[in-house]
Design an enzyme around this catalytic site. Structure first.
Site, PDB file in Angstrom:
ATOM      1  N   TYR A 157       0.826  -1.202   0.000  1.00 19.99           N
ATOM      2  CA  TYR A 157       0.000   0.000   0.000  1.00 19.99           C
ATOM      3  C   TYR A 157       0.870   1.266   0.000  1.00 19.99           C
ATOM      4  CZ  TYR A 157      -3.671   3.338   1.150  1.00 19.99           C
ATOM      5  OH  TYR A 157      -4.535   4.413   1.130  1.00 19.99           O
ATOM      6  N   GLY A 158       1.770   1.361   0.977  1.00 22.02           N
ATOM      7  CA  GLY A 158       2.633   2.534   1.047  1.00 22.02           C
ATOM      8  C   GLY A 158       3.533   2.662  -0.163  1.00 22.02           C
TER       9      GLY A 158
END
Length: 289
Positions: A157-158
């Site tokens: 995600y990051g």
């Protein structure tokens, strides 16, 4: 971009959450809507909502991790409304399940999250920028990243959201160098009252996760329900578009973290240390994070 009335907006992930909030604001501005979403039941509900309010709307089931699906949606949008002026590459997902070291995450997690969050943005730009250049009218692109782009975590995600930030930085420079009438912004929200924590509900069957067979989410619904509304966020986004602001960081409660992250980098020492528990509690307390 200043004039929205009668123009057309395309919003991926437009059936719920931030996307639906953006759609409501676009409708308030008198825009035509193209809502793209993989969740067909929610999409049908969103289309019905706007049709009941006499808004011109087209719903297109779209899997943003598949280039052909994005291209098909773009073709239908242009066929229906002629010109697209505002593009929100907004669809996003996050993998749930047990926390494991990055080297133990199944490849399907990387493929799914990177596919939707990063490649979905890339495919949207590839599909619509040539069209916007061709019609030559004032247009704007907003790519949704996340404040998570600046939080050390290592998961897909990051990583995907950091990619969206740097990609959009390059995009806006290219648009200016080519002297187009297209602006661009990158949106990096903190906590917003959406269902992102339950994104596993939309994981494709082709990307089933062997360590998360129950499709467990992140368990952050209580935190998100106490946070900024999608409509409030949409208002901040439109303010940024009209002022041609590139970086949209709507949650001031994260500013110190972004600064501390940059300071850690130029200090050339250890990795930035982020206090997850403190920031989570601030969110539960209703602070703007």
């Amino acid at each position: 971009m200043q004039d929205f009335s009668g123009k057309t907006a395309v919003i991926t992930g437009g059936a719920s959450g931030i996307g639906l909030g953006l759609a409501r604001r676009c409708a308030d501005e008198g825009m035509n809507l193209v809502l793209a979403d993989i969740e067909e039941e929610a999409l049908a509900g969103a289309v019905n909502y706007f049709e009941e309010r006499q808004v011109r709307v087209l719903g297109v089931p779209t899997n943003t991790m598949v280039k052909a699906s994005v291209n098909d949606m773009a073709g239908k949008a242009i066929a229906e409304f002629g010109k697209v002026h505002l593009l929100f590459n907004n669809a996003g997902v996050v993998n749930g399940g047990p926390q494991v070291p990055v080297w133990e995450l199944p490849d399907v997690d990387w493929d799914w999250v990177m596919g939707v969050n990063f490649y979905g943005v890339l495919y949207g730009v590839q599909a619509f920028v040539p069209h916007m250049i061709e019609h030559g009218e004032a247009s704007h692109i907003v790519n949704t990243a996340s404040i998570a782009a600046f939080i050390p975590g290592g998961g897909p995600y990051g990583v995907s959201k950091y990619g969206v930030v740097t990609f959009t930085e390059g995009l806006v420079q290219d648009l200016k160098a080519q002297k187009t009438a297209i602006g661009a912004s990158v949106l990096c929200p903190g906590w917003v009252n959406t269902k992102i924590g339950d994104a596993e509900r939309n994981r494709p069957g082709s990307h089933e996760n062997s360590i998360n067979t129950d499709k467990a989410g992140l368990g952050i619904n209580a935190l998100l329900s106490n946070s900024k509304s999608p409509d409030e966020l949409a208002s901040q986004v439109f303010d940024a578009i009209t002022q041609d602001h590139f970086y949209i960081l709507p949650h001031t409660g994260w500013d110190d973290m972004v600064v501390d992250h940059a300071k850690a980098m130029v200090a050339r020492g250890g990795v930035f240390k982020f206090d997850v528990a403190r920031q989570t509690q601030r969110g539960l307390d209703g602070e703007d994070v």
